[in-house]
Design an enzyme around this catalytic site. Structure first.
Site, PDB file in Angstrom:
ATOM      1  N   SER A  68       0.823  -1.081  -0.025  1.00 35.73           N
ATOM      2  CA  SER A  68      -0.103  -0.016  -0.108  1.00 35.73           C
ATOM      3  C   SER A  68       1.052   1.211   0.144  1.00 35.73           C
ATOM      4  CB  SER A  68      -0.774  -0.072   1.276  1.00 35.73           C
ATOM      5  OG  SER A  68      -1.687  -1.134   1.493  1.00 35.73           O
TER       6      SER A  68
HETATM    7  N1  SAH Z   1      -0.888  -4.144   3.848  1.00 35.77           N
HETATM    8  C1  SAH Z   1      -0.193  -4.862   2.833  1.00 35.77           C
HETATM    9  C2  SAH Z   1      -1.291  -4.738   1.636  1.00 35.77           C
HETATM   10  C3  SAH Z   1      -1.325  -5.705   0.627  1.00 35.77           C
HETATM   11  S1  SAH Z   1      -2.620  -6.053  -0.669  1.00 35.77           S
HETATM   12  C4  SAH Z   1       0.985  -4.206   2.384  1.00 35.77           C
HETATM   13  O1  SAH Z   1       1.021  -2.908   2.556  1.00 35.77           O
HETATM   14  O2  SAH Z   1       1.808  -4.853   1.645  1.00 35.77           O
HETATM   15  C5  SAH Z   1      -3.872  -6.930   0.121  1.00 35.77           C
HETATM   16  C6  SAH Z   1      -3.485  -8.289   0.610  1.00 35.77           C
HETATM   17  O3  SAH Z   1      -4.735  -8.809   1.036  1.00 35.77           O
HETATM   18  C7  SAH Z   1      -2.846  -9.308  -0.446  1.00 35.77           C
HETATM   19  O4  SAH Z   1      -1.703  -9.761  -0.146  1.00 35.77           O
HETATM   20  C8  SAH Z   1      -4.012 -10.404  -0.698  1.00 35.77           C
HETATM   21  O5  SAH Z   1      -3.636 -11.547  -1.036  1.00 35.77           O
HETATM   22  C9  SAH Z   1      -4.491 -10.317   0.758  1.00 35.77           C
HETATM   23  N2  SAH Z   1      -6.064 -10.849   0.780  1.00 35.77           N
HETATM   24  C10 SAH Z   1      -6.877 -10.735  -0.209  1.00 35.77           C
HETATM   25  N3  SAH Z   1      -8.057 -11.127  -0.085  1.00 35.77           N
HETATM   26  C11 SAH Z   1      -7.740 -11.991   1.424  1.00 35.77           C
HETATM   27  C12 SAH Z   1      -8.363 -12.933   2.107  1.00 35.77           C
HETATM   28  N4  SAH Z   1      -9.780 -13.159   1.850  1.00 35.77           N
HETATM   29  N5  SAH Z   1      -7.772 -13.146   3.266  1.00 35.77           N
HETATM   30  C13 SAH Z   1      -6.576 -12.942   3.754  1.00 35.77           C
HETATM   31  N6  SAH Z   1      -5.982 -12.221   2.938  1.00 35.77           N
HETATM   32  C14 SAH Z   1      -6.471 -11.500   1.773  1.00 35.77           C
END
Ligand code: SAH
Length: 223
Positions: free
Chosen positions: A71
């Protein structure tokens, strides 16, 4: 060994870059000193592919593989600030949904007592774990699981932060808040509204913060 490489990269020359990023975020309206300090301390470059390292301290989201993104630092800081609330209470147990790169996790671990983080893509969780170990953060528990379900056995949580866009608010997350606890969650499909949902007994009140854009909170299957 690669984990040693991450460790040495973590202690590399990021301090000044982190401080400059914190200053930039302060200028954009982030005021909580704990959050700004955590941003200044954190080596964001280890959480992204090495080929993008030159962009690590820009205020932008970046690809981290598997179709996912780390993010934007502003939104990481904003959500962390909302999570702490006005009182800035750091003695709490936090649930994060969507570990991704682990960068947001690292910030949360520096501003609260204990962080639980759930990710559905095993490969991302594995890499995030190595980065967090390299930072010597040990108040984090991680789980490969479906964020729509929360983390029942560790509930209730003082606050829950969802870092993916949810088509609707997952009931399990509402159920897993303490009385007085808050859920910070982007709700919507293509673009989302960042919401703060606060629990008071069996009632929930909602506050809208701003429009945001996250990758989707995928329903169901794990990878
Ligand atoms: N805070 C993280 C954001 C990553 S993007 C950062 O800054 O790196 C969002 C993440 O949510 C992804 O890694 C994706 O795989 C995860 N995600 C999506 N759906 C999900 C679910 N149902 N359960 C757990 N994780 C999920």
């Amino acid at each position: 060994m690669r984990s040693n490489t991450i460790k040495s990269r973590a202690s590399g020359k990021s301090k000044r870059s982190g401080e400059l990023l914190a200053q930039k975020l302060h200028a954009e309206g982030i005021t909580n000193p704990q959050v700004l300090q955590a941003i200044a301390n954190s080596p964001r470059h280890i959480f992204i592919p090495e080929i993008l390292a030159h962009k690590a301290y820009d205020n932008t989201a970046l690809p981290i593989g598997q179709g996912q993104t780390i993010s934007q630092p502003y939104i990481v800081a904003k959500m962390s600030e909302l999570l702490l609330g006005k009182e800035g209470d750091s003695s709490s147990s936090i649930l994060e949904i969507g570990t991704g790169s682990g960068y947001q996790t690292s910030i949360l671990a520096q501003i609260t007592d204990k962080v639980y983080s759930v990710e559905r893509i095993k490969a991302l969780q594995f890499q995030a774990k190595r980065c967090l170990r390299a930072m010597d953060l040990h108040n984090i528990s991680m789980k490969h699981g479906d964020g729509w379900q929360g983390w029942v056995s560790k509930a209730p949580f003082d606050a829950i932060i969802v870092t993916a866009g949810a088509a609707s608010v997952p009931q399990a997350l509402l159920d897993q808040l303490v009385d007085g606890g808050r859920l910070i969650i982007p709700v919507g499909e293509q673009t989302q509204i960042l919401k703060i949902i606060t629990r008071k007994g069996d009632n929930y009140s909602e506050q809208q913060v701003e429009a945001v854009r996250f990758v989707p909170l995928v329903p169901g299957d794990l990878l």
